[in-house]
Design an enzyme around this catalytic site. Structure first.
Site, PDB file in Angstrom:
ATOM      1  CD  GLN A   1      -4.409   4.216  14.068  1.00  0.00           C
ATOM      2  OE1 GLN A   1      -3.775   5.095  13.573  1.00  0.00           O
ATOM      3  NE2 GLN A   1      -4.647   3.104  13.422  1.00  0.00           N
TER       4      GLN A   1
ATOM      5  NE  ARG B   1       2.118   2.341  12.193  1.00  0.00           N
ATOM      6  CZ  ARG B   1       1.684   2.148  10.946  1.00  0.00           C
ATOM      7  NH1 ARG B   1       1.212   3.166  10.234  1.00  0.00           N
ATOM      8  NH2 ARG B   1       1.681   0.941  10.410  1.00  0.00           N
TER       9      ARG B   1
ATOM     10  CG  HIS C   1      -4.411   3.989   9.913  1.00  0.00           C
ATOM     11  ND1 HIS C   1      -3.540   3.397  10.786  1.00  0.00           N
ATOM     12  CD2 HIS C   1      -3.752   4.051   8.742  1.00  0.00           C
ATOM     13  CE1 HIS C   1      -2.416   3.093  10.155  1.00  0.00           C
ATOM     14  NE2 HIS C   1      -2.535   3.484   8.901  1.00  0.00           N
TER      15      HIS C   1
ATOM     16  CG  ASN D   1      -0.327  -0.207   2.512  1.00  0.00           C
ATOM     17  OD1 ASN D   1       0.881  -0.064   2.622  1.00  0.00           O
ATOM     18  ND2 ASN D   1      -1.105  -0.519   3.527  1.00  0.00           N
TER      19      ASN D   1
HETATM   20  P1  NDP Z   1      10.529   2.002   4.005  1.00  0.00           P
HETATM   21  O1  NDP Z   1      11.223   1.091   4.941  1.00  0.00           O
HETATM   22  O2  NDP Z   1      10.567   1.738   2.546  1.00  0.00           O
HETATM   23  O3  NDP Z   1      11.060   3.473   4.217  1.00  0.00           O
HETATM   24  C1  NDP Z   1      11.215   4.040   5.478  1.00  0.00           C
HETATM   25  C2  NDP Z   1      12.426   4.919   5.418  1.00  0.00           C
HETATM   26  O4  NDP Z   1      12.527   5.622   6.656  1.00  0.00           O
HETATM   27  C3  NDP Z   1      13.709   4.126   5.227  1.00  0.00           C
HETATM   28  O5  NDP Z   1      14.417   4.689   4.160  1.00  0.00           O
HETATM   29  C4  NDP Z   1      14.384   4.324   6.570  1.00  0.00           C
HETATM   30  O6  NDP Z   1      15.768   4.452   6.467  1.00  0.00           O
HETATM   31  C5  NDP Z   1      13.897   5.662   6.974  1.00  0.00           C
HETATM   32  N1  NDP Z   1      14.147   5.946   8.380  1.00  0.00           N
HETATM   33  C6  NDP Z   1      14.137   5.111   9.440  1.00  0.00           C
HETATM   34  N2  NDP Z   1      14.426   5.788  10.556  1.00  0.00           N
HETATM   35  C7  NDP Z   1      14.617   7.068  10.194  1.00  0.00           C
HETATM   36  C8  NDP Z   1      14.954   8.235  10.900  1.00  0.00           C
HETATM   37  N3  NDP Z   1      15.164   8.201  12.222  1.00  0.00           N
HETATM   38  N4  NDP Z   1      15.087   9.392  10.217  1.00  0.00           N
HETATM   39  C9  NDP Z   1      14.907   9.415   8.861  1.00  0.00           C
HETATM   40  N5  NDP Z   1      14.577   8.333   8.150  1.00  0.00           N
HETATM   41  C10 NDP Z   1      14.437   7.179   8.811  1.00  0.00           C
HETATM   42  O7  NDP Z   1       9.018   2.083   4.524  1.00  0.00           O
HETATM   43  P2  NDP Z   1       7.741   2.579   3.740  1.00  0.00           P
HETATM   44  O8  NDP Z   1       8.077   3.796   2.970  1.00  0.00           O
HETATM   45  O9  NDP Z   1       7.101   1.447   3.039  1.00  0.00           O
HETATM   46  O10 NDP Z   1       6.798   2.946   4.968  1.00  0.00           O
HETATM   47  C11 NDP Z   1       7.177   3.936   5.918  1.00  0.00           C
HETATM   48  C12 NDP Z   1       6.228   3.913   7.096  1.00  0.00           C
HETATM   49  O11 NDP Z   1       4.960   4.382   6.687  1.00  0.00           O
HETATM   50  C13 NDP Z   1       5.944   2.516   7.660  1.00  0.00           C
HETATM   51  O12 NDP Z   1       6.914   2.100   8.567  1.00  0.00           O
HETATM   52  C14 NDP Z   1       4.614   2.717   8.316  1.00  0.00           C
HETATM   53  O13 NDP Z   1       4.797   3.149   9.652  1.00  0.00           O
HETATM   54  C15 NDP Z   1       3.979   3.840   7.521  1.00  0.00           C
HETATM   55  N6  NDP Z   1       2.869   3.339   6.707  1.00  0.00           N
HETATM   56  C16 NDP Z   1       1.637   3.908   6.902  1.00  0.00           C
HETATM   57  C17 NDP Z   1       0.558   3.437   6.216  1.00  0.00           C
HETATM   58  C18 NDP Z   1      -0.778   4.065   6.377  1.00  0.00           C
HETATM   59  O14 NDP Z   1      -1.765   3.432   6.024  1.00  0.00           O
HETATM   60  N7  NDP Z   1      -0.877   5.284   6.856  1.00  0.00           N
HETATM   61  C19 NDP Z   1       0.664   2.293   5.289  1.00  0.00           C
HETATM   62  C20 NDP Z   1       2.025   1.871   5.060  1.00  0.00           C
HETATM   63  C21 NDP Z   1       3.062   2.338   5.794  1.00  0.00           C
HETATM   64  P3  NDP Z   1      16.775   3.298   6.236  1.00  0.00           P
HETATM   65  O15 NDP Z   1      16.536   2.873   4.824  1.00  0.00           O
HETATM   66  O16 NDP Z   1      18.068   3.957   6.404  1.00  0.00           O
HETATM   67  O17 NDP Z   1      16.466   2.309   7.284  1.00  0.00           O
END
Ligand code: NDP
Length: 387
Positions: free
Chosen positions: A314, A285, A333, A147
């Protein structure tokens, strides 16, 4: 025979749909990275139907029962008498959704001696106590990418809604009004603004790609930088830390997971470092933002708008201040659970279960915890306490 508990959100108030607004959803075979969408033996549902609520059962019942297992589907997840609590001691597998999370706390995991697999129907497994899962050797898997585009579209929609003051203008129409000055006295163009994402993974980079044609300045901060080639293609500027990035941005979108490093990241101090009148969009989140700091910043004008679809807890209680704070564009959500997304994550859950029952490895991309350690996507994006 395994007991599988599947915790899903309730059916619509008027009952499970018998017809839909559209006849079909487009078929997507690959994501932007080239990764294939879920691959299953077969599916027992029609893509485009409501699969994420209790009666939709993620389209799993026939498959699970044919394999000789017991499927319990419920929305009842809170309190000692809930179906979830009552079934946990028997459960081998718990399937849950971030939209209606079955919080698998350390206490609950300790009460579930047979629990071996926690599947997130969607993305983001922070409702599972990752350290307890590691300690009790519970495999945690989610349907990575299922998603991500759904959420990135929601982010773009929310940025435009806030900047252009869409929601109050819509409300004017619904209430029979026509005061244009009221509608436009907080309305701007996005063009020329500086937009930054915290996290440029699957969702964050999809947001950047979608915003590029809006002729904005693009920025990101992440633990790992994008490749030079991607930075160039998107025309995006890397910032070594979040403080530096928020200081130059008119709009900030949060697309990083919730883990110890990001919990309450956006507190009074960090929001105070943002440009006066900036917009903040958080579909990652709820706990990444301090609840009361957001309210204070909207009231003082430090933030011109806040939108997102993630809350804590939630479902959000009726008196949650984000329901009534000024200049917000919150939804429940919903961003990652469009009918289009449901078809993909329901198939992804099935793929994970087929692998589990057949003793085949679960895709590396889907793994968060395996064999007592962070694994796959989890090893990349999460951090565990004290590890
Ligand atoms: P990804 O893992 O593809 O991307 C997350 C990115 O965040 C990674 O590049 C990660 O870095 C980076 N990251 C982690 N910690 C930090 C930090 N402290 N500062 C800056 N960047 C950081 O995940 P997605 O893009 O697929 O999803 C992201 C989040 O979105 C999910 O974890 C979830 O919580 C949320 N989500 C929400 C949904 C909704 O329905 N609202 C649905 C799907 C997801 P690195 O690569 O270096 O680890």
């Amino acid at each position: 025979m395994a007991t599988i508990i599947c915790v899903l959100y309730d059916d619509p108030e008027d009952g499970y749909p018998t017809s839909y607004a559209r006849g079909e959803v487009p078929t997507i075979e690959r994501y932007h990275s080239g990764m294939t969408t879920p691959t299953t033996e077969r599916i027992d549902f029609t893509p485009g139907e409501l699969l994420g609520s209790v009666s939709g059962e993620l389209g799993l019942r026939k498959f699970v029962e044919e394999r000789g297992h017991r499927l319990v589907v419920t929305s009842d997840k809170e309190g000692p008498d809930s179906v979830l609590e009552r079934e946990l001691p028997e459960a081998e597998i718990v399937i849950s959704q971030p939209f209606w999370p079955a919080y698998l706390t350390a206490e609950r995991i300790a009460k579930a001696p047979n629990l071996k697999l926690a599947v997130t129907a969607g993305i983001g497994s922070d409702h599972v106590d990752i350290d307890a899962a590691i300690e009790h050797d519970v495999t945690v898997a989610e349907v990575t990418y299922s998603n991500s585009i759904s959420v990135s579209e929601h982010v773009v929609m929310m940025i435009l809604a806030l900047v252009r003051n869409y929601i109050p203008s819509y409300q004017t129409v619904v209430e029979g009004g026509w005061n244009i000055a009221d509608c436009v006295s907080r309305a701007y163009d996005l063009e020329g603004m500086q937009v930054g994402t915290v996290g440029a993974g699957r969702i964050g980079s999809a947001v950047l790609r979608r915003l590029k044609p809006f002729e904005v300045g693009l920025h990101y901060t992440d633990r790992h930088a994008l490749t030079d080639e991607v930075e160039k293609e998107l025309g995006v500027t890397f910032h070594a830390d979040v403080e530096e990035m928020v200081g130059v941005c008119d709009v900030v979108t949060i697309n990083a997971p919730l883990h110890p490093e990001t919990e309450s990241l956006f507190d009074d101090q960090l929001i105070g470092k943002m440009k006066y009148g900036a917009y903040l969009v958080n579909t990652a989140r709820g706990k990444i933002c301090s609840r009361d700091a957001v309210v204070r910043a909207l009231e003082s004008g430090q933030l011109a708008g806040y939108a997102g679809d993630v809350w804590f807890p939630q479902p959000a209680p009726e008196d949650h201040p984000w329901r009534t704070m000024p200049h917000h564009g919150m939804t429940p959500h919903t961003s990652g659970t469009t009918l289009s997304a449901q078809a993909r994550y329901a198939a992804g859950v099935r793929e994970i279960l087929e692998c589990w029952f057949d003793g085949r490895p679960i895709r590396e991309d889907y793994l968060i915890v395996q064999a007592g350690a962070l694994a796959g996507a989890g090893a990349h994006a999460y951090s565990a306490k004290g590890r």
